[in-house]
Design a protein around this motif. Sequence first.
Motif, PDB file in Angstrom:
ATOM      1  N   PRO A   7       0.824  -1.211   0.000  1.00  0.00           N
ATOM      2  CA  PRO A   7       0.000   0.000   0.000  1.00  0.00           C
ATOM      3  C   PRO A   7       0.858   1.261   0.000  1.00  0.00           C
ATOM      4  CG  PRO A   7       0.003  -1.003   2.175  1.00  0.00           C
ATOM      5  CD  PRO A   7       0.739  -1.941   1.269  1.00  0.00           C
ATOM      6  N   SER A  56       4.266   2.211   2.222  1.00  0.00           N
ATOM      7  CA  SER A  56       4.830   1.030   2.881  1.00  0.00           C
ATOM      8  C   SER A  56       6.308   0.834   2.538  1.00  0.00           C
ATOM      9  CB  SER A  56       4.020  -0.218   2.512  1.00  0.00           C
ATOM     10  OG  SER A  56       4.005  -0.395   1.111  1.00  0.00           O
ATOM     11  N   PRO A  83      12.963  -2.782   5.995  1.00  0.00           N
ATOM     12  CA  PRO A  83      11.931  -2.751   4.966  1.00  0.00           C
ATOM     13  C   PRO A  83      10.729  -3.581   5.416  1.00  0.00           C
ATOM     14  CG  PRO A  83      13.957  -3.865   4.181  1.00  0.00           C
ATOM     15  CD  PRO A  83      14.175  -3.480   5.591  1.00  0.00           C
ATOM     16  N   GLN A 109      16.305  -3.183   8.509  1.00  0.00           N
ATOM     17  CA  GLN A 109      17.534  -2.645   7.926  1.00  0.00           C
ATOM     18  C   GLN A 109      17.278  -1.198   7.550  1.00  0.00           C
ATOM     19  OE1 GLN A 109      19.168  -5.116   4.878  1.00  0.00           O
ATOM     20  NE2 GLN A 109      20.839  -3.711   4.417  1.00  0.00           N
ATOM     21  N   PHE A 142      18.778   4.438   5.665  1.00  0.00           N
ATOM     22  CA  PHE A 142      19.413   5.746   5.808  1.00  0.00           C
ATOM     23  C   PHE A 142      20.626   5.723   6.722  1.00  0.00           C
ATOM     24  CE2 PHE A 142      14.830   6.377   4.933  1.00  0.00           C
ATOM     25  CZ  PHE A 142      14.980   6.759   3.617  1.00  0.00           C
TER      26      PHE A 142
HETATM   27  P1  ADP Z   1       5.662   3.802  -1.142  1.00  0.00           P
HETATM   28  O1  ADP Z   1       6.515   3.941  -2.363  1.00  0.00           O
HETATM   29  O2  ADP Z   1       5.274   2.377  -0.861  1.00  0.00           O
HETATM   30  O3  ADP Z   1       4.482   4.705  -1.133  1.00  0.00           O
HETATM   31  P2  ADP Z   1       7.987   4.906   0.193  1.00  0.00           P
HETATM   32  O4  ADP Z   1       9.005   4.013  -0.415  1.00  0.00           O
HETATM   33  O5  ADP Z   1       7.896   6.266  -0.351  1.00  0.00           O
HETATM   34  O6  ADP Z   1       6.548   4.217   0.126  1.00  0.00           O
HETATM   35  O7  ADP Z   1       8.277   4.904   1.758  1.00  0.00           O
HETATM   36  C1  ADP Z   1       7.607   5.766   2.659  1.00  0.00           C
HETATM   37  C2  ADP Z   1       8.506   6.120   3.814  1.00  0.00           C
HETATM   38  O8  ADP Z   1       8.799   4.972   4.619  1.00  0.00           O
HETATM   39  C3  ADP Z   1       9.886   6.645   3.416  1.00  0.00           C
HETATM   40  O9  ADP Z   1       9.865   8.007   3.122  1.00  0.00           O
HETATM   41  C4  ADP Z   1      10.715   6.338   4.648  1.00  0.00           C
HETATM   42  O10 ADP Z   1      10.569   7.336   5.629  1.00  0.00           O
HETATM   43  C5  ADP Z   1      10.115   5.066   5.191  1.00  0.00           C
HETATM   44  N1  ADP Z   1      10.927   3.895   4.802  1.00  0.00           N
HETATM   45  C6  ADP Z   1      10.599   2.965   3.880  1.00  0.00           C
HETATM   46  N2  ADP Z   1      11.537   2.005   3.785  1.00  0.00           N
HETATM   47  C7  ADP Z   1      12.520   2.333   4.647  1.00  0.00           C
HETATM   48  C8  ADP Z   1      13.777   1.731   5.018  1.00  0.00           C
HETATM   49  N3  ADP Z   1      14.232   0.586   4.449  1.00  0.00           N
HETATM   50  N4  ADP Z   1      14.512   2.345   5.964  1.00  0.00           N
HETATM   51  C9  ADP Z   1      14.069   3.468   6.551  1.00  0.00           C
HETATM   52  N5  ADP Z   1      12.913   4.079   6.248  1.00  0.00           N
HETATM   53  C10 ADP Z   1      12.130   3.533   5.325  1.00  0.00           C
END
Ligand code: ADP
Length: 588
Positions: free
Chosen positions: A232, A235, A423, A500, A503
């Motif tokens: 979603p 995520s 993740p 993991q 950042f």
């Molecule tokens: P989607 O593409 O599914 O809408 P995003 O990839 O933009 O979601 O992720 C939303 C937020 O979740 C990111 O901006 C970040 O803050 C956090 N996030 C997602 N994956 C990670 C990760 N592996 N490590 C740290 N923060 C993460």
Amino acid sequence: MNKGKITKVSGPLIEASGLSDANIYDVVEVSKDKLIGEIIEMRGDVASIQVYEETTGIGPGDEVVTTGHPLSVELGPGMLEKMYDGIQRPLEKLQDLAGEFLKRGVTSTALDREKTWEFNPTASVSDKVEAGDILGEVEETSVITHKIMVPIGVSGTIKDIKAGEFTVDETIAIIETEDGDKEVSMLQKWPVRQARPSTRKIDPDEPLITGQRVIDTFFPVAKGGTAAIPGPFGSGKTVVQHQIAKFADADIVIYVGCGERGNEMTDVLNEFPELIDPKTGESIMKRTVLIANTSNMPVAAREASIYTGVTLAEYFRDMGYHVALMGDSTSRWAEALREISGRLEEMPAEEGYPAYLPSRIAGFYERAGYVNTLSGTEGSVTLIGAVSPAGGDFSEPVTENTKRFVNVFLALDKELAYSRHYPAINWMNSYSGYIPLLKNYYDMRLDGDLPDLRIKYLDLLHKEAKLNEIVMLVGEDVLPDEERLVLEICRVVKVGFLQQNAFNPIDTFVPLEKQFEMLKTIDNLYERGKEALKLKIPISVIKNNKLYGKVINMKYDIENENLKKFVSLNNEINDFYVELASTYGDVE
Ligand code: ADP
Ligand code: MG
């Protein structure tokens, strides 16, 4: 007739009559502005045309001219470090993305016609060559050598081959063929909806190392394989795709930003050039092509963008490279398909998607593969598509049909993301079909049996899920110590291994060797704990906070290049339990 007149305009779709000589999938020029379109349906001399540009101001009576050619891309030096829209028009600046589009109908070419490249021939006069054979090389960027190949459809004897500086459309070789002499340049064209040929597909038996533990250790993707990342909104799909684009051990990355918000692509544009490739010390853009079709761009170009991307990927594969293509998101692409199908008034199937949705998804993923190239080397295209089902409901048509055609399913989970487990790949419903094919690779390179340990810990995590149901009902205290140990170890697996931080500079990318050492260390902690339980040592003592904390923190404390620290960490674990055993032995 190859000239017709518009009879109807409906958003990105127009209808034109009088095109009796045109064929389905021909590219057409619409109106005197020469907007680019593609015929997607023919009935008699009436063509339905999807237009890749804004159709405002276009109306009935305007002229439509077919070019007689299918939608094609230009292939040759100068694609790397570039950013294109869905039909390979160069996007030079950020503002092209942010809304100020390219001027309509502007036909700036995908490859620069002025720029010269130094062509170094590797073939010689009187060599017999066939389609796909390598004629020579161009140092396209500091990290990628572009191989100039004999175009598909050409074979014969080299009559002349040059060396030196040339533009992409100057002749660099003359090949004597059965149909006369063919002048060959560094520029080729290829229709995007048709897969480029290879000698044969072979079983993928090498992992695409992403440096992401939950992927590489638990749900690995093979080079030449297929993977879907459903989840979603929010995520973490885009973050996972970025991590793979940045760190995977692919030679070339094609990143297709498909219909997602404009600012996501601007993030890519700002961020990627700054990123240094750990392998080369150079910017990752030197091996990357970006294709951007954000949600504010015309819908038909979005439909085309994944084909443009995969065609570029196949072309680099044919040079003998391992290419990874990221599609973010294939749901936006499927929605473009749905919108166009709706305007064609086709009979809708599930949730308004056309009945051919499954075959289109299959057709895309079938273009992945590990191949013997025509020139006799090996190359691969790995396809990794994000899927964004509304509300995270995986039973909707795009997710369900994608699942049928991919071998790795990395299911992102709302609950995990809410609890900041990143993740947010849910180990309960994710899977990889590549383990048997990769086993030999692991055996050759790792000290121990990774597939074995993987199954042990996947099983333990499934057991933990069942135990947690009991804990929810009656609390943890009723569980026997063996089961409480399972809960404690699974917490270490989740926090210390599966989580993991993208950042954190140490944790953002982890080589497979370190991943395996980490899992083996957790396993040592578990096995020592079980032995201690046999000596009737209480769980409250076995689960020593300091020791467990150290294991959880090994991801930060042990740097990628310092794996010998695992020896001392494991010695510490062993010493702790030896001492515990002797203390308890003394008491008894
Ligand atoms: P989607 O593409 O599914 O809408 P995003 O990839 O933009 O979601 O992720 C939303 C937020 O979740 C990111 O901006 C970040 O803050 C956090 N996030 C997602 N994956 C990670 C990760 N592996 N490590 C740290 N923060 C993460
Ligand atoms: Mg996203």
